[in-house]
Write an enzyme that holds these catalytic residues in place. Structure first.
Site, PDB file in Angstrom:
ATOM      1  CB  THR A  38      -0.933   0.057   1.230  1.00  0.00           C
ATOM      2  OG1 THR A  38      -0.128   0.021   2.398  1.00  0.00           O
ATOM      3  CG2 THR A  38      -1.921  -1.085   1.230  1.00  0.00           C
ATOM      4  CE1 TYR A 151      -8.925 -11.679   8.096  1.00  0.00           C
ATOM      5  CE2 TYR A 151      -9.464 -13.610   9.412  1.00  0.00           C
ATOM      6  CZ  TYR A 151      -8.583 -12.918   8.603  1.00  0.00           C
ATOM      7  OH  TYR A 151      -7.359 -13.471   8.290  1.00  0.00           O
ATOM      8  CB  THR A 153     -18.579 -12.203   6.012  1.00  0.00           C
ATOM      9  OG1 THR A 153     -19.357 -12.293   7.204  1.00  0.00           O
ATOM     10  CG2 THR A 153     -19.495 -12.130   4.810  1.00  0.00           C
TER      11      THR A 153
END
Ligand SMILES: NC(=O)c1ccc[n+]([C@@H]2O[C@H](COP(=O)([O-])OP(=O)(O)OC[C@H]3O[C@@H](n4cnc5c(N)ncnc54)[C@H](OP(=O)(O)O)[C@@H]3O)[C@@H](O)[C@H]2O)c1
Length: 245
Positions: A38, A151, A153
């Site tokens: 990132t 998380y 899911t």
């Protein structure tokens, strides 16, 4: 142990934790590595720690669709032999306290990104009639615990995605598997569990320790290697026996 000479490997979230170990191990086995992170600072840190390592990097935050699409545009003409969808985030909270933005970020990084990156990279693999995709799931995609709604899911979804991709891509000679680590000693785990949580969790692992990034990387390299010719749509659990109990 494994030979990946001439293989092009993309590892998302390859700057730290499990992903950096996977990138390192592929590179040391001869592969040509591309990682995402990132921030440039994170890539620079990884480069500093591994000054002899040659790798390419892209800066992309998968919670941002515009950045993700720009990244996909940059790699769409490339043919990768191996894709490791590793980037992932977690933020624990009870159902009643979850902020929609946090829920969305977790789904976007843990689920949307593997979908979009696989969709992009699979096109090249289909042309080449070979490829390996490994998705970094979690034991929390199979079992769960309070405060893991977002998380769990996302990781349960990733396990479903793995099976569907395995079926759709099998006739193109592309093998798709997931790995599900248990408690691995990384920054993410230390942030989520805290010091006391780490001690408590260690006691609950039958092998009496947290896993290491190397424990996970070894399995990822095996699944991506020539030794694996017939495992696809599978989920390899790497948890020191935790989910047996
Ligand atoms: N650690 C565990 O015990 C454990 C257990 C089961 C599953 N997993 C899964 O394993 C994977 C790696 O976990 P880890 O513990 O190694 O995590 P980590 O140490 O926090 O590293 C996460 C990696 O993902 C990147 N990343 C973070 N947020 C991102 C975003 N919004 N967009 C794109 N990339 C992002 C990070 O890049 P920057 O360096 O730039 O931040 C970093 O390279 C995750 O999918 C996680 O769910 C971990």
């Amino acid at each position: 142990m494994f030979q990946f000479q001439g293989k092009k490997v993309l590892v998302t979230g390859g700057s730290r934790g499990i992903g950096s170990q996977i990138a390192l191990d592929f590179a040391q086995s001869g592969a040509d590595i591309t990682i995402t992170a990132t921030s440039q600072a994170s890539v620079d840190e990884f480069r500093k720690e591994n000054s002899e390592l040659k790798f390419r990097s892209y800066i992309v935050n998968f919670s941002k669709l515009d950045e993700t699409e720009k990244f996909l545009k940059n790699i769409e003409s490339e043919i990768f032999d191996i894709l490791v969808n590793n980037a992932g985030i977690n933020k624990i909270n009870l159902l009643t306290d979850i902020k929609l933005q946090d829920w969305q970020n977790i789904q976007d990084v843990n689920l949307r990104a593997p979908f979009l990156v696989s969709q992009c990279v699979a096109k090249g693999m289909i042309k080449k009639k070979s490829g390996r995709i490994i998705n970094m799931a979690s034991i929390f995609g199979m079992v769960t615990k309070e405060e893991r709604l977002s998380y769990t899911t996302s990781k349960a979804g990733l396990l479903g995605m793995t099976k569907t991709l395995a079926l759709e891509l099998a006739h193109h000679n592309i093998l798709v598997n997931a790995v599900s680590p248990g408690f691995i000693d990384t920054e993410l785990t230390r942030r989520v569990l805290g010091d006391s949580g780490i001690i408590e969790m260690t006691k609950r692992v039958p092998l009496n320790r947290l896993g290491t990034a190397k424990d996970v990387s070894n399995v990822v390299l095996f699944l991506a290697s020539e030794l694996n010719q017939f495992i696809t749509g599978e989920n390899m659990v790497i948890d020191g026996g935790f989910t047996c109990a």
